[in-house]
Write an enzyme that holds these catalytic residues in place. Structure first.
Site, PDB file in Angstrom:
ATOM      1  N   CYS A  96     -22.162  26.188 -18.676  1.00  0.00           N
ATOM      2  CA  CYS A  96     -20.982  25.392 -19.009  1.00  0.00           C
ATOM      3  C   CYS A  96     -21.471  24.083 -19.620  1.00  0.00           C
ATOM      4  CB  CYS A  96     -20.180  25.112 -17.741  1.00  0.00           C
ATOM      5  SG  CYS A  96     -18.751  24.046 -17.999  1.00  0.00           S
ATOM      6  N   GLU A 139     -12.920  29.645 -19.355  1.00  0.00           N
ATOM      7  CA  GLU A 139     -12.158  28.554 -19.980  1.00  0.00           C
ATOM      8  C   GLU A 139     -10.797  28.369 -19.303  1.00  0.00           C
ATOM      9  OE1 GLU A 139     -13.816  26.603 -21.685  1.00  0.00           O
ATOM     10  OE2 GLU A 139     -15.468  27.933 -22.161  1.00  0.00           O
TER      11      GLU A 139
END
Ligand code: ZN
Length: 169
Positions: A96, A139
């Protein structure tokens, strides 16, 4: 073109729930442009608006990760919701941009379907598997303020926090 600073853990903004866009699409194109430039600059496979500090329900997935032609623009998801998750799971290391250099194993559904609107305001539904399915689930987590670190145990969590603190100082 604007490359924006990425909001990194433990910045409290990452724990904000993103608000739906609905009909209020003012500034949306500019936001997506900034997100695209920033994602490309950091070689990310996806990026949520909150990762550049904007708590709006928008994320993008890089074209190749979304099974498209690598030269295509990223796929834009506005007000996304997952409409189907496969019972089949996949295990894999996940990264991430808000946790630079950190990879943790996360179990996700192998395939999923997401309904959203695009930049033009049209509703679409897309199904993906593998990396694409993982990216859509990751997401969407951001929009609900769920983070990579929520998938690890307490010990590993402290290890990650120490490492990020060391790198930030
Ligand atoms: Zn992320």
């Amino acid at each position: 073109m604007a490359i924006v600073d990425i909001v990194k853990y433990p910045d409290p903004r990452l724990r904000e729930v993103s608000k739906p866009i609905g009909d209020n699409r003012e500034g949306l194109e500019e936001l997506v442009r900034d997100m695209t430039d920033t994602m490309y600059a950091h070689n990310g496979a996806g990026l949520a608006a909150i990762q550049i500090g904007v708590p709006k329900a928008v994320y993008i997935v890089e074209a190749e990760a979304a099974g498209r032609n690598p030269t295509d623009p990223p796929l834009v998801f506005v007000d996304p919701e997952i409409t189907w998750l496969s019972d089949d799971k996949q295990n894999g290391d996940e990264g991430c941009l808000s946790f630079p250099g950190i990879f943790v194993p996360v179990e996700r559904s192998k395939a999923c379907r997401t309904k959203a609107t695009n930049l033009a305001g049209e509703t679409f539904e897309v199904e993906g598997e593998g990396l694409f399915a993982r990216a859509m689930q990751h997401e969407l987590d951001h929009l609900k303020c769920k983070l990579l670190i929520d998938y690890v145990g307490r010990l590993k969590r402290r290890m990650i926090e120490r490492r990020l603190a060391r790198e930030a100082s």
